[in-house]
Motif scaffolding. Sequence first.
Motif, PDB file in Angstrom:
ATOM      1  N   PHE A  74       0.808  -1.220   0.000  1.00  0.00           N
ATOM      2  CA  PHE A  74       0.000   0.000   0.000  1.00  0.00           C
ATOM      3  C   PHE A  74       0.845   1.276   0.000  1.00  0.00           C
ATOM      4  O   PHE A  74       0.346   2.341  -0.347  1.00  0.00           O
ATOM      5  CB  PHE A  74      -0.940   0.012   1.211  1.00  0.00           C
ATOM      6  N   GLN A  75       2.117   1.187   0.383  1.00  0.00           N
ATOM      7  CA  GLN A  75       2.976   2.364   0.396  1.00  0.00           C
ATOM      8  C   GLN A  75       3.850   2.447  -0.857  1.00  0.00           C
ATOM      9  O   GLN A  75       4.603   3.405  -1.021  1.00  0.00           O
ATOM     10  CB  GLN A  75       3.856   2.371   1.658  1.00  0.00           C
ATOM     11  N   CYS A  76       3.740   1.483  -1.740  1.00  0.00           N
ATOM     12  CA  CYS A  76       4.596   1.422  -2.930  1.00  0.00           C
ATOM     13  C   CYS A  76       3.981   2.230  -4.080  1.00  0.00           C
ATOM     14  O   CYS A  76       2.860   1.932  -4.506  1.00  0.00           O
ATOM     15  CB  CYS A  76       4.776  -0.030  -3.345  1.00  0.00           C
ATOM     16  N   ILE A  88      -6.672 -12.471  -6.499  1.00  0.00           N
ATOM     17  CA  ILE A  88      -6.421 -12.340  -5.057  1.00  0.00           C
ATOM     18  C   ILE A  88      -5.312 -11.327  -4.833  1.00  0.00           C
ATOM     19  O   ILE A  88      -4.283 -11.365  -5.520  1.00  0.00           O
ATOM     20  CB  ILE A  88      -6.026 -13.697  -4.444  1.00  0.00           C
ATOM     21  N   TYR A  89      -5.520 -10.437  -3.905  1.00  0.00           N
ATOM     22  CA  TYR A  89      -4.493  -9.457  -3.521  1.00  0.00           C
ATOM     23  C   TYR A  89      -3.835  -9.919  -2.230  1.00  0.00           C
ATOM     24  O   TYR A  89      -4.499 -10.089  -1.215  1.00  0.00           O
ATOM     25  CB  TYR A  89      -5.121  -8.073  -3.314  1.00  0.00           C
ATOM     26  N   HIS A  90      -2.512 -10.125  -2.290  1.00  0.00           N
ATOM     27  CA  HIS A  90      -1.736 -10.474  -1.109  1.00  0.00           C
ATOM     28  C   HIS A  90      -0.926  -9.250  -0.665  1.00  0.00           C
ATOM     29  O   HIS A  90      -0.135  -8.725  -1.463  1.00  0.00           O
ATOM     30  CB  HIS A  90      -0.750 -11.613  -1.395  1.00  0.00           C
ATOM     31  N   PRO A  91      -1.100  -8.788   0.560  1.00  0.00           N
ATOM     32  CA  PRO A  91      -0.264  -7.673   1.019  1.00  0.00           C
ATOM     33  C   PRO A  91       1.165  -8.142   1.245  1.00  0.00           C
ATOM     34  O   PRO A  91       1.400  -9.185   1.857  1.00  0.00           O
ATOM     35  CB  PRO A  91      -0.933  -7.239   2.323  1.00  0.00           C
ATOM     36  N   PHE A  92       2.116  -7.362   0.739  1.00  0.00           N
ATOM     37  CA  PHE A  92       3.530  -7.684   0.904  1.00  0.00           C
ATOM     38  C   PHE A  92       4.260  -6.397   1.308  1.00  0.00           C
ATOM     39  O   PHE A  92       4.840  -5.698   0.470  1.00  0.00           O
ATOM     40  CB  PHE A  92       4.107  -8.263  -0.392  1.00  0.00           C
ATOM     41  N   PRO A  93       4.214  -6.057   2.600  1.00  0.00           N
ATOM     42  CA  PRO A  93       4.818  -4.797   3.057  1.00  0.00           C
ATOM     43  C   PRO A  93       6.345  -4.825   2.976  1.00  0.00           C
ATOM     44  O   PRO A  93       6.994  -5.625   3.638  1.00  0.00           O
ATOM     45  CB  PRO A  93       4.337  -4.686   4.508  1.00  0.00           C
ATOM     46  N   SER A 130       4.333   0.686   5.812  1.00  0.00           N
ATOM     47  CA  SER A 130       3.640  -0.309   4.999  1.00  0.00           C
ATOM     48  C   SER A 130       2.976  -1.387   5.846  1.00  0.00           C
ATOM     49  O   SER A 130       1.821  -1.759   5.617  1.00  0.00           O
ATOM     50  CB  SER A 130       4.619  -0.943   4.014  1.00  0.00           C
ATOM     51  N   PHE A 131       3.706  -1.915   6.830  1.00  0.00           N
ATOM     52  CA  PHE A 131       3.132  -2.946   7.684  1.00  0.00           C
ATOM     53  C   PHE A 131       1.908  -2.406   8.419  1.00  0.00           C
ATOM     54  O   PHE A 131       0.874  -3.070   8.520  1.00  0.00           O
ATOM     55  CB  PHE A 131       4.178  -3.438   8.690  1.00  0.00           C
ATOM     56  N   GLN A 132       2.021  -1.174   8.929  1.00  0.00           N
ATOM     57  CA  GLN A 132       0.882  -0.565   9.625  1.00  0.00           C
ATOM     58  C   GLN A 132      -0.299  -0.398   8.675  1.00  0.00           C
ATOM     59  O   GLN A 132      -1.458  -0.572   9.064  1.00  0.00           O
ATOM     60  CB  GLN A 132       1.290   0.799  10.200  1.00  0.00           C
ATOM     61  N   TRP A 176       3.135 -11.871   4.326  1.00  0.00           N
ATOM     62  CA  TRP A 176       4.516 -11.520   3.987  1.00  0.00           C
ATOM     63  C   TRP A 176       5.407 -12.762   4.015  1.00  0.00           C
ATOM     64  O   TRP A 176       6.216 -12.980   3.109  1.00  0.00           O
ATOM     65  CB  TRP A 176       5.037 -10.461   4.955  1.00  0.00           C
ATOM     66  N   LYS A 177       5.241 -13.595   5.047  1.00  0.00           N
ATOM     67  CA  LYS A 177       6.022 -14.834   5.123  1.00  0.00           C
ATOM     68  C   LYS A 177       5.691 -15.756   3.943  1.00  0.00           C
ATOM     69  O   LYS A 177       6.576 -16.395   3.364  1.00  0.00           O
ATOM     70  CB  LYS A 177       5.746 -15.550   6.444  1.00  0.00           C
ATOM     71  N   PHE A 178       4.419 -15.805   3.599  1.00  0.00           N
ATOM     72  CA  PHE A 178       3.993 -16.615   2.455  1.00  0.00           C
ATOM     73  C   PHE A 178       4.665 -16.125   1.178  1.00  0.00           C
ATOM     74  O   PHE A 178       5.204 -16.912   0.388  1.00  0.00           O
ATOM     75  CB  PHE A 178       2.468 -16.557   2.324  1.00  0.00           C
TER      76      PHE A 178
END
Length: 226
Positions: A52-54, A82-87, A94-96, A186-188
């Motif tokens: 989301f911050q990119c 599918i949207y996967h968040p990757f901060p 980004s994580f927040q 993120w781990k995924f």
Amino acid sequence: MMFRTAALLAAVTCVAAQPPIPNKLSDLGWLMTGNDTRPQTEPLEIEVFGDFQCPDTRDAWNNILFPLLQWLKGKENAVTIIYHPFPLPYHYNSFQSVMVADVGVRLVVDDLKVDRQTAFEKVATELFKYQDNFQNNATNDMTQPQIWKQVFWPILLAAGVSPSHESVFLQQQTNANLNQNVRVPWKFGCSITVSGTPMYFINRVVSYDAASWSLTQWQQFILSHS
């Protein structure tokens, strides 16, 4: 932002942090269209890893993903997205922002009585619209509680969350379960060598070319495989 040289470091990080096996892929993000239950009937499954911050993910959302979702309405059986968040770690908020999105989607579902897909569209659109407000240099002199109250809360208001939920929302920034859950996508991503955003997998195969496709190319690709 694509930094593929980080893949090795990401893979090493994940050795000691095996992500749990999900019941379905959208448990590691948000289902944007289609159906990811098994057996799956759609011929195409597209996974998008985004931040989301990119700025590159923002451009992809504005120019490709959001228009594509509108074009696909009525064609949901053609594709699952599918949207996967990757901060990314160098995007300090980004994580927040993923925590905020998780809470925001649930609040929008409750307040507007819409489905999760619609709620995600609303929250993601506003996060990308106001992305500049939570870039690193914009929040250097702010504490985390200030960022949540002064930056993220107005974004959720714009997405349709009721003002009455402000205290509920602000309490979530210290929610340990939420914090742990947000780490899992993120781990995924690390476990399958995601190293930047946006990054696309089509039927579980990474496609570097897809990051440069136009909206028309995406539409043609989907039509030719449906």
